[in-house]
Design a protein around this motif. Structure first.
Motif, short mmCIF file in Angstrom:
data_model
loop_
_atom_site.label_atom_id
_atom_site.label_comp_id
_atom_site.label_asym_id
_atom_site.label_seq_id
_atom_site.Cartn_x
_atom_site.Cartn_y
_atom_site.Cartn_z
N LEU A 287 0.83 -1.21 0.00
CA LEU A 287 0.00 0.00 0.00
C LEU A 287 0.86 1.26 0.00
O LEU A 287 0.52 2.27 -0.62
CB LEU A 287 -0.94 0.00 1.20
N TYR A 288 1.99 1.20 0.70
CA TYR A 288 2.93 2.32 0.68
C TYR A 288 3.44 2.56 -0.74
O TYR A 288 3.46 3.70 -1.22
CB TYR A 288 4.10 2.02 1.62
N ALA B 7 2.02 1.62 -3.57
CA ALA B 7 0.91 2.08 -4.40
C ALA B 7 0.69 3.58 -4.25
O ALA B 7 0.49 4.30 -5.24
CB ALA B 7 -0.37 1.32 -4.04
N ASN B 8 0.74 4.07 -3.03
CA ASN B 8 0.55 5.50 -2.79
C ASN B 8 1.69 6.31 -3.40
O ASN B 8 1.47 7.36 -4.02
CB ASN B 8 0.45 5.76 -1.29
N TRP C 119 -5.74 -1.46 -5.38
CA TRP C 119 -5.70 -2.08 -4.07
C TRP C 119 -4.42 -2.88 -3.97
O TRP C 119 -3.65 -2.98 -4.95
CB TRP C 119 -6.94 -2.92 -3.79
N SER C 120 -4.15 -3.44 -2.81
CA SER C 120 -2.84 -4.06 -2.62
C SER C 120 -2.91 -5.07 -1.49
O SER C 120 -3.77 -5.00 -0.61
CB SER C 120 -1.79 -2.99 -2.29
#
Length: 337
Positions: free
Chosen positions: A93-94, A96-97, A105-106
């Protein structure tokens, strides 16, 4: 429908430990480390080059290789090490951001050093069953060298472990670099034979001296070696052959083996068993073992050196503590079903 690789990237830290450095730390002769262990040198992450930092750096390279922006990614799968920036933390998620994958999503997953092959198979399955998943990023960072104490003789087989990151961009119906079939083997009887004995829930709360124990140990070295000697090479051969067979290929049609780094004699034994020449693989003695990044690193070195070309049938293969063996076959170049 098929899934293909449209981008790849590696991140190699500039910090480096040489065979001479390892010899000084262990008392093992330098030529033994360089030739028998197969480590002329290895990259080591420095301050600030965290597990996620290296994965993110590799992801940027893979996206550039694919010619796309992060916003085009639908799913990020972290397949790097459990030894991440923080405990109980989702590195995917880190990433992806940070790449601007606002709609993605992750999730994080790991099969230790078999993770990249497991992630390829999981991503392919998800993309097959979810029509909304067009582009998937696999990303890995690894610095398990933090957990190796060169003063512990029982774990000196892990002296080759270094640091790095890798990433792959996958596309549905890419028309090239198709991911074919994967195969896996597992043996849980090895699950507690090589462990970090501190800072896990089994040794919680931390006690005095736990920081000094935060490195891999082998509680019963004779049993561990005997068990590995019994199962390691047969399982390597089994997953390679099964992956090829499930892909509709024979052993004779294998053109390049992207294999993890391990001692030179084991590397040569695998090539001999499969009837491969030395130029049909890359021995990573200038890098050591970078965990689940070895296969992507081998791919890039094979492409750079002209060992891989359009039409090459490639097998990614590795093994991870626990113990798991994993292989994935890839058809490189233009692909049509």
């Amino acid at each position: 429908m098929h899934v293909g690789i449209i981008g790849h990237g590696n991140w190699i830290p500039s910090g480096r430990v040489t065979a001479a450095d390892l010899a000084a730390a262990t008392g093992i002769p330098e030529d033994v480390i360089a030739l028998k262990f197969g480590v002329k040198g290895k990259p080591i992450a420095g301050p600030g080059e965290t597990t996620a930092f290296m994965g993110l750096a590799a992801a940027h390279k893979a996206l550039a290789s694919a010619g796309i922006e992060g916003g085009a990614v639908d799913l990020v799968i972290w397949c790097g090490a459990q030894h991440k920036d923080y405990p109980c933390w989702l590195a995917g998620l880190y990433v992806a951001n940070q790449i601007g994958a606002k709609s993605a999503w992750s999730f994080d997953m790991e099969a230790m050093c078999g993770s990249m092959m497991a992630a390829l198979d999981v991503a392919k399955a998800l993309m097959t069953t979810h029509p909304e998943l067009e582009t998937v990023l696999l990303v890995s960072g690894y610095r398990n060298n933090d957990l190796i104490d060169p003063a512990v003789p029982e774990t000196r087989f892990m002296l080759d472990i270094g640091s790095g990151g890798s990433a792959l961009v996958l596309k549905k119906n890419a028309g090239r670099n198709a991911i074919l079939a994967s195969a896996f083997r597992g043996d849980g009887s090895l699950s507690e034979m090589c462990i970090v004995p501190a800072l896990g829930s089994k040794a919680w709360p931390p006690a005095a001296g736990d920081l000094e124990r935060a490195h891999f140990v082998v509680p019963d070295e004779p049993a561990f070696k005997a068990k590995l000697g019994e199962v390691t090479m047969p399982n390597f051969y089994a997953v390679i052959r099964e992956s090829l067979k499930l892909s509709g290929l024979s052993e004779q049609e294998l053109d390049y083996l992207a294999i993890l780094h391990f001692k030179r004699s084991a590397h040569d034994a695998v090539l001999a068993e499969l009837g491969l020449r030395q130029d049909q693989s890359t021995y990573l003695d200038e890098y050591g073992h970078l965990g689940q990044n070895d296969q992507v690193l081998s791919l890039e070195l094979g492409l750079r050196d002209g060992k891989i070309h359009d039409g090459s049938r490639i097998v990614f293969v590795g093994a991870g503590l626990g113990f798991v063996w994993a292989a994935t076959t890839i058809q490189w170049g233009p692909y049509s079903e």
